[in-house]
Design a protein around this motif. Structure first.
Motif, PDB file in Angstrom:
ATOM      1  N   THR A  12       2.709  -0.995  -3.874  1.00  0.00           N
ATOM      2  CA  THR A  12       3.543  -0.675  -2.721  1.00  0.00           C
ATOM      3  C   THR A  12       2.739  -0.700  -1.431  1.00  0.00           C
ATOM      4  N   HIS A  14       3.048   1.240   1.937  1.00  0.00           N
ATOM      5  CA  HIS A  14       3.782   2.441   2.334  1.00  0.00           C
ATOM      6  C   HIS A  14       3.238   2.952   3.660  1.00  0.00           C
ATOM      7  N   LEU A  16       3.615   6.137   5.900  1.00  0.00           N
ATOM      8  CA  LEU A  16       4.111   7.505   5.859  1.00  0.00           C
ATOM      9  C   LEU A  16       3.762   8.214   7.162  1.00  0.00           C
ATOM     10  N   SER A  31       9.347   7.917   6.022  1.00  0.00           N
ATOM     11  CA  SER A  31       8.733   7.004   5.061  1.00  0.00           C
ATOM     12  C   SER A  31       9.307   5.608   5.218  1.00  0.00           C
ATOM     13  N   LYS A  33       8.585   1.800   3.396  1.00  0.00           N
ATOM     14  CA  LYS A  33       7.786   1.136   2.365  1.00  0.00           C
ATOM     15  C   LYS A  33       8.532  -0.032   1.743  1.00  0.00           C
ATOM     16  N   SER A  63       5.653  -1.612  10.452  1.00  0.00           N
ATOM     17  CA  SER A  63       5.112  -0.251  10.402  1.00  0.00           C
ATOM     18  C   SER A  63       4.633   0.196  11.771  1.00  0.00           C
TER      19      SER A  63
END
Length: 309
Positions: A12, A14, A16, A31, A33, A63
């Motif tokens: 993954t 991710h 966060l 979150s 992902k 992101s």
């Protein structure tokens, strides 16, 4: 302060967002992902394929947009075994930096083990005594043991569930001979570490982190993830040994129907179960607790420690 942790893992990617400050537990705020599974997006030479690189660049870009939207003050970007061990890993890192401006820090296997151990130690506290940590990722297995926040031993083995599935278990369900070959390989690799860990004495508390351990605990009767991180969850060796042959006989489609098993992880679950079973057997562990914190929390905690020093 609001931190963003960008974790480029073997399964993954991710991002966060957490609210964190020294002396307090980091609180997840958002979150973002995708299940990219970089450990499986390799060409025959062991290089990450172009489609994998493109998806990674797109995810890093999105992101950074999330970081801006959510008011993140600092981003902690890192990559683990899939990028670390890819033959074109350096080129991938340069491509990401050139196209997104983000410089991914590649953690060594030892760093992964130590930071995950730190997270588990902070979660359970000093009353746990000598702590043994097991973490099954997509590309590697991390093992750490010790009495303090810095483990006395920290080991990383190339026994991740995604890596093993791609390299050893092509069938669905896999052929019994391939399962036996993988079982033999996994046990031989883990056995090389037993003396190093055992010399420290028996652990007082054994914990497992990662999605693999959480899913194995869930199919053996542990509480749902929706019940929250404070609910105790446990995996016993006996229950795991009962489930391994059942998982080996199932297709990925059948495993998805099990409680807590996601479609993206279903194919990898057998390989992860073989690694978990071997580790519990060879380290003579009858049961372990599932720790809600893992590598990402370890990275956050180390950053907060530096802020307060």
């Amino acid at each position: 302060m609001r931190l963003g942790v960008l974790d480029v893992g073997s399964n993954t990617v991710h991002f966060l967002v957490v609210d964190a400050h020294p002396g307090a537990a980091p609180l997840p705020a958002y979150s973002h992902k995708i299940d990219l599974r970089l450990a499986e997006l390799l060409d025959p030479d062991g290089a990450i394929r172009e489609d994998g690189i493109r998806q990674l660049v797109d995810m890093v870009t999105s992101s950074m947009r999330v970081a801006e939207d959510k008011g993140v003050e600092e981003v902690l970007p890192f990559a683990t075994s899939a990028v670390r061990e890819a033959v074109n890993g350096e080129a991938v890192l340069k491509r990401v930096q050139d196209e997104t401006g983000v410089e991914l820090r590649v953690l060594s296997g030892g760093d992964e083990a130590r930071l995950t151990f730190l997270a588990a130690r902070r979660w359970y506290g000093w009353s746990s005594g000598r702590l043994l940590l097991l973490d099954i990722g997509g590309g590697s297995l991390e093992i750490a043991c010790g009495l303090d926040e810095e483990p006395d031993t920290a080991v990383s083995l190339p026994l991740g569930a995604g890596r093993l599935t791609a390299g050893w278990l092509p069938g669905d369900p896999p052929e019994p001979d391939r399962v036996r070959e993988l079982r033999k390989h996994v046990r031989a690799e883990i056995a090389r570490t037993v003396a190093e860990v055992s010399r420290l004495g028996p652990p007082d508390h054994v914990v497992g982190t990662s999605k693999t351990f959480k899913q194995l605990a869930r199919i053996t009767g542990a509480a749902r993830e929706s019940e929250g991180p404070l609910v105790p969850r446990r995996l016993t060796r006996g229950a795991l040994e009962d489930w391994v042959p059942r998982l080996a006989a199932m297709s990925a489609e059948q495993r998805v129907l099990l409680p807590g098993v996601s479609a993206g992880r279903a194919r990898q679950l057998l390989a992860g179960a073989l690694v978990a079973e071997a580790a519990l057997d060879l380290y003579r562990v009858d049961e372990l607790d599932i720790c809600p914190w893992a590598l990402r929390e370890g990275v956050i905690l180390r950053r907060l420690d530096r802020m307060s020093s």
